[in-house]
Scaffold this active site. Structure first.
Site, PDB file in Angstrom:
ATOM      1  NE  ARG A  53      -3.808  -0.308   2.255  1.00  0.00           N
ATOM      2  CZ  ARG A  53      -5.074  -0.075   1.888  1.00  0.00           C
ATOM      3  NH1 ARG A  53      -5.513   1.154   1.777  1.00  0.00           N
ATOM      4  NH2 ARG A  53      -5.904  -1.049   1.660  1.00  0.00           N
ATOM      5  CG  LEU A  81      -5.056   8.389   1.354  1.00  0.00           C
ATOM      6  CD1 LEU A  81      -5.354   9.880   1.250  1.00  0.00           C
ATOM      7  CD2 LEU A  81      -4.370   7.888   0.092  1.00  0.00           C
ATOM      8  CG  ASN A  95     -12.862  12.165   3.429  1.00  0.00           C
ATOM      9  OD1 ASN A  95     -13.157  11.892   2.266  1.00  0.00           O
ATOM     10  ND2 ASN A  95     -13.337  11.476   4.459  1.00  0.00           N
ATOM     11  CG  HIS A  97     -17.763  10.526   6.301  1.00  0.00           C
ATOM     12  ND1 HIS A  97     -17.429   9.305   5.742  1.00  0.00           N
ATOM     13  CD2 HIS A  97     -18.582  10.255   7.338  1.00  0.00           C
ATOM     14  CE1 HIS A  97     -18.008   8.341   6.423  1.00  0.00           C
ATOM     15  NE2 HIS A  97     -18.717   8.890   7.398  1.00  0.00           N
ATOM     16  CG  ASP A 129      -6.287  11.511  11.383  1.00  0.00           C
ATOM     17  OD1 ASP A 129      -6.991  10.619  10.849  1.00  0.00           O
ATOM     18  OD2 ASP A 129      -6.505  11.953  12.521  1.00  0.00           O
ATOM     19  N   GLY A 131      -6.435   7.786  10.349  1.00  0.00           N
ATOM     20  CA  GLY A 131      -7.592   7.022  10.824  1.00  0.00           C
ATOM     21  C   GLY A 131      -8.697   6.932   9.777  1.00  0.00           C
ATOM     22  CG  ASP A 133     -14.436   8.376   7.029  1.00  0.00           C
ATOM     23  OD1 ASP A 133     -13.953   8.916   6.025  1.00  0.00           O
ATOM     24  OD2 ASP A 133     -15.090   7.318   6.981  1.00  0.00           O
TER      25      ASP A 133
END
Ligand code: GAR
Length: 176
Positions: A53, A81, A95, A97, A129, A131, A133
């Protein structure tokens, strides 16, 4: 200059395009993402084509950076990521959400909210970051959950808000 990551339909990408924001490159983990048809400059970074990854994320960061991206927007990007990507764009990955984070993170946020019987949902734009979401919230807006809502009807109501909220926050970040 904005790089966008997508995995799906790309209606949020379209909202960014329609807002006239300076999008220089769009990357996806999926070659079949309909979102890719919405822009001229796109590339696919499928996890299956890399050993790890981290290697995939580094290649994706290299490409976006080479294309001139300094801010990265996840517009329906459905993979986590790693630092191999995030460290390349410090505090500059955002992001969108479909819930009022930190409530209901994850891939099935809309279904989870209906299953939990909440009366209110919403859209969140936040800094990314490592984690799921997680990361500091930049903007949030509520929408009601209505009797008889299906995942599709609720998601559509949330997306209407996302399409306004995301371009607004991204424009503010560009003006920093
Ligand atoms: C959006 O609702 C976005 O909030 C969500 O995916 C949808 C993408 O729609 N993202 C997540 O759930 C991230 N965890 P789009 O491809 O039509 O923009």
């Amino acid at each position: 200059m904005i790089g966008v990551l997508v995995s799906g339909e790309g209606t949020n990408l379209q909202a960014l395009v329609d807002a006239g924001l300076p999008i220089v490159a769009v990357a996806s983990n999926r070659a079949d993402a309909p979102a890719l048809r919405r822009v001229a400059n796109s590339a696919v970074f499928d996890l299956a084509d890399y050993d790890t990854r981290e290697e995939r994320d580094a290649a994706m960061a290299d490409w976006l950076s080479d294309e001139g991206a300094t801010l990265v927007v996840l517009a329906g990007y459905m993979q986590l990521l790693t630092p191999a990507f995030l460290d390349r764009f410090p505090d500059a990955v955002v992001n969108v959400h479909p819930s009022l984070l930190p409530e209901f993170p994850g891939l099935h946020a809309v279904e989870d909210q209906l299953a939990a019987g909440v009366s209110e949902s919403g859209a969140t734009v936040h800094i990314v970051d490592e984690g799921v979401d997680s990361g500091p919230v930049l903007a949030q807006e509520r929408v009601p959950v209505l009797p008889g809502d299906t995942p599709a009807s609720l998601h559509e109501r949330i997306k209407t808000v996302e399409h306004r909220l995301l371009p607004k926050v991204v424009a503010e970040l560009c003006a920093r």
